[in-house]
Design a protein around this motif. Structure first.
Motif, PDB file in Angstrom:
ATOM      1  N   THR A   1      63.289  92.970  44.651  1.00 40.52           N
ATOM      2  CA  THR A   1      62.854  93.809  43.430  1.00 40.52           C
ATOM      3  C   THR A   1      61.685  94.181  43.509  1.00 40.52           C
ATOM      4  N   PRO A   2      61.396  95.713  42.826  1.00 36.50           N
ATOM      5  CA  PRO A   2      59.863  95.937  42.998  1.00 36.50           C
ATOM      6  C   PRO A   2      59.087  95.295  41.781  1.00 36.50           C
ATOM      7  N   TRP A   3      59.819  94.382  40.977  1.00 36.74           N
ATOM      8  CA  TRP A   3      59.164  93.404  40.201  1.00 36.74           C
ATOM      9  C   TRP A   3      59.198  92.116  40.566  1.00 36.74           C
ATOM     10  N   GLN A   4      58.170  91.310  40.441  1.00 35.53           N
ATOM     11  CA  GLN A   4      58.135  89.914  40.752  1.00 35.53           C
ATOM     12  C   GLN A   4      58.550  89.113  39.326  1.00 35.53           C
ATOM     13  N   SER A   5      58.102  89.557  38.348  1.00 32.43           N
ATOM     14  CA  SER A   5      58.384  88.675  36.976  1.00 32.43           C
ATOM     15  C   SER A   5      58.961  89.720  35.780  1.00 32.43           C
TER      16      SER A   5
ATOM     17  N   ILE B   1      49.198  89.422  25.375  1.00 28.29           N
ATOM     18  CA  ILE B   1      47.876  89.589  26.173  1.00 28.29           C
ATOM     19  C   ILE B   1      47.730  88.442  27.304  1.00 28.29           C
ATOM     20  N   THR B   2      47.927  87.720  26.697  1.00 29.41           N
ATOM     21  CA  THR B   2      47.761  86.346  27.865  1.00 29.41           C
ATOM     22  C   THR B   2      48.850  86.366  28.880  1.00 29.41           C
ATOM     23  N   LEU B   3      50.051  86.735  28.688  1.00 29.27           N
ATOM     24  CA  LEU B   3      51.053  86.798  29.838  1.00 29.27           C
ATOM     25  C   LEU B   3      50.716  88.065  30.699  1.00 29.27           C
ATOM     26  N   ILE B   4      50.136  89.352  30.029  1.00 32.28           N
ATOM     27  CA  ILE B   4      49.900  90.475  30.924  1.00 32.28           C
ATOM     28  C   ILE B   4      48.497  90.044  31.972  1.00 32.28           C
ATOM     29  N   GLU B   5      47.620  89.359  31.286  1.00 27.70           N
ATOM     30  CA  GLU B   5      46.281  89.060  32.105  1.00 27.70           C
ATOM     31  C   GLU B   5      46.742  88.256  33.085  1.00 27.70           C
ATOM     32  N   ALA B   6      47.599  86.956  32.911  1.00 23.00           N
ATOM     33  CA  ALA B   6      47.899  86.048  33.981  1.00 23.00           C
ATOM     34  C   ALA B   6      48.902  86.819  35.022  1.00 23.00           C
ATOM     35  N   GLU B   7      49.666  87.642  34.857  1.00 25.07           N
ATOM     36  CA  GLU B   7      50.440  88.541  35.912  1.00 25.07           C
ATOM     37  C   GLU B   7      49.624  89.418  36.768  1.00 25.07           C
ATOM     38  N   LEU B   8      48.357  90.131  35.882  1.00 26.50           N
ATOM     39  CA  LEU B   8      47.752  90.844  36.726  1.00 26.50           C
ATOM     40  C   LEU B   8      46.866  90.065  37.656  1.00 26.50           C
ATOM     41  N   ALA B   9      46.305  88.941  37.095  1.00 27.67           N
ATOM     42  CA  ALA B   9      45.568  88.023  37.927  1.00 27.67           C
ATOM     43  C   ALA B   9      46.056  87.657  38.901  1.00 27.67           C
ATOM     44  N   ALA B  10      47.481  87.388  39.010  1.00 26.51           N
ATOM     45  CA  ALA B  10      48.092  86.816  40.163  1.00 26.51           C
ATOM     46  C   ALA B  10      48.930  87.850  41.088  1.00 26.51           C
ATOM     47  N   GLY B  11      48.518  89.290  40.735  1.00 19.22           N
ATOM     48  CA  GLY B  11      49.103  90.345  41.682  1.00 19.22           C
ATOM     49  C   GLY B  11      50.464  90.562  41.328  1.00 19.22           C
ATOM     50  N   ARG B  12      51.084  90.208  40.315  1.00 15.75           N
ATOM     51  CA  ARG B  12      52.468  90.211  40.167  1.00 15.75           C
ATOM     52  C   ARG B  12      52.773  91.455  39.522  1.00 15.75           C
ATOM     53  N   ARG B  13      53.819  92.256  39.767  1.00 21.08           N
ATOM     54  CA  ARG B  13      54.296  93.220  38.773  1.00 21.08           C
ATOM     55  C   ARG B  13      55.316  92.615  37.907  1.00 21.08           C
ATOM     56  N   LEU B  14      55.025  93.211  36.575  1.00 19.89           N
ATOM     57  CA  LEU B  14      55.628  92.346  35.390  1.00 19.89           C
ATOM     58  C   LEU B  14      56.528  93.647  34.597  1.00 19.89           C
ATOM     59  N   MET B  15      57.879  93.263  34.534  1.00 21.47           N
ATOM     60  CA  MET B  15      58.858  94.292  33.793  1.00 21.47           C
ATOM     61  C   MET B  15      58.678  93.566  32.504  1.00 21.47           C
ATOM     62  N   LEU B  16      58.484  94.158  31.310  1.00 23.09           N
ATOM     63  CA  LEU B  16      58.209  93.659  29.860  1.00 23.09           C
ATOM     64  C   LEU B  16      59.293  94.411  29.113  1.00 23.09           C
ATOM     65  N   GLY B  17      60.552  94.015  28.413  1.00 20.72           N
ATOM     66  CA  GLY B  17      61.442  94.485  27.616  1.00 20.72           C
ATOM     67  C   GLY B  17      61.211  94.079  26.382  1.00 20.72           C
ATOM     68  N   PHE B  18      61.517  94.950  25.392  1.00 19.45           N
ATOM     69  CA  PHE B  18      61.236  95.053  24.035  1.00 19.45           C
ATOM     70  C   PHE B  18      62.607  95.414  23.371  1.00 19.45           C
TER      71      PHE B  18
END
Length: 270
Positions: free
Chosen positions: A2-6, A54-71
């Motif tokens: 997948t193009p997203w890891q998280s 904010i904490t989640l996004i910061e952690a994913e960016l720091a880990a170099g993971r792409r995140l799909m965030l659904g609302f």
């Protein structure tokens, strides 16, 4: 792969603080990393939820993971509304408009007054309706039979998503109007805080580390196993489903053209 890891899905709420005990009709979220789901997280109010995001996004960016965030609320309104209100058809401009006007704290917010303010701009009887407060608000009808809508009643996707509610209903069982109005300002602030790192579907090309997508868990999920809170179970199931989709199928679901109204991920266009 997948193009997203998280994947993280969020069941939103337009109401006030729900207290310390996890309950239904509150904010719930669940994160899936590498196909493995974490326990659903209960967030008692939007302020807590925004900090958590904010904490989640910061952690994913720091880990170099792409995140799909659904609302689980609409990212746009029926065609014509954004331009009539802001002068621009860009739904992201509408997000910013709401962000500057919505006042929110754990125990109260001004969403019904903002709805009435908008109604006054269009004659005083619509497009919004339903007031859940004890006090009457001039310009915001309590019942649909006393309002008039100058815009389309539904987005194109809502004609295809059986059981979905319109953007205009601000209160009542299943209504999403309050969720939208109280959710878009949070998304606007997250886009500004993480400028250049967030892309919003289907308005922008998903070529950045963080993707915002619109979901509706009730689209294809039934009832949870006995004893589980439906909201918590649903965000976990949606996150797992998306994480396990073949790349081609996920790309197919994302291949949608809805530049003004937005779209619910997983609804097939006709």
């Amino acid at each position: 792969m997948t193009p997203w890891q998280s994947f993280a899905m969020v069941d939103w709420s337009g109401g006030n603080d729900r207290g310390p005990t996890p309950c239904k009709d509150a904010i719930w979220t669940c994160v899936v990393h590498a196909g493995l789901a974490e326990a659903p997280v209960y967030l008692r109010n939007r302020q807590q939820a925004e900090d958590w995001l904010i904490t989640l996004i910061e952690a994913e960016l720091a880990a170099g993971r792409r995140l799909m965030l659904g609302f689980d609320f609409p990212f746009g309104y029926p065609a014509g509304f954004a331009r009539a209100l802001t002068g621009s058809s860009d739904p992201l401009t509408l997000w910013n408009w709401f962000e500057t006007r919505v006042e929110d704290c754990p125990e109260t917010n001004n969403r019904f007054d903002v709805a009435a303010e908008i109604n006054h701009r269009f004659g005083g009887r619509g497009p919004f309706w339903a007031n859940a407060l004890a006090r009457d608000i001039e310009g915001l009808p309590r019942r649909k039979d006393s309002y008039r809508n100058p815009f389309p009643e539904r987005r194109a996707v809502e004609y295809l998503a059986k059981g979905s509610f319109t953007c205009w209903q601000m209160a009542g069982a299943g209504a999403v109007g309050s969720q939208i109005m109280m959710g878009l300002p949070v998304l606007a602030r997250l886009r500004r805080r993480f400028a250049g790192q967030v892309a919003t579907w289907p308005f922008e090309v998903l070529d950045r580390p963080i993707a915002f997508v619109e979901i509706w868990p009730s689209l294809n999920l039934g009832q949870p196993p006995a004893g589980l809170i439906k909201d918590a179970w649903q965000v976990q199931q949606v996150a797992l489903e998306l994480s396990r989709l073949p790349v081609a199928e996920l790309e197919h679901r994302l291949d949608i053209k809805a530049p003004e109204e937005g779209w619910i991920l997983g609804v097939e266009p006709k």
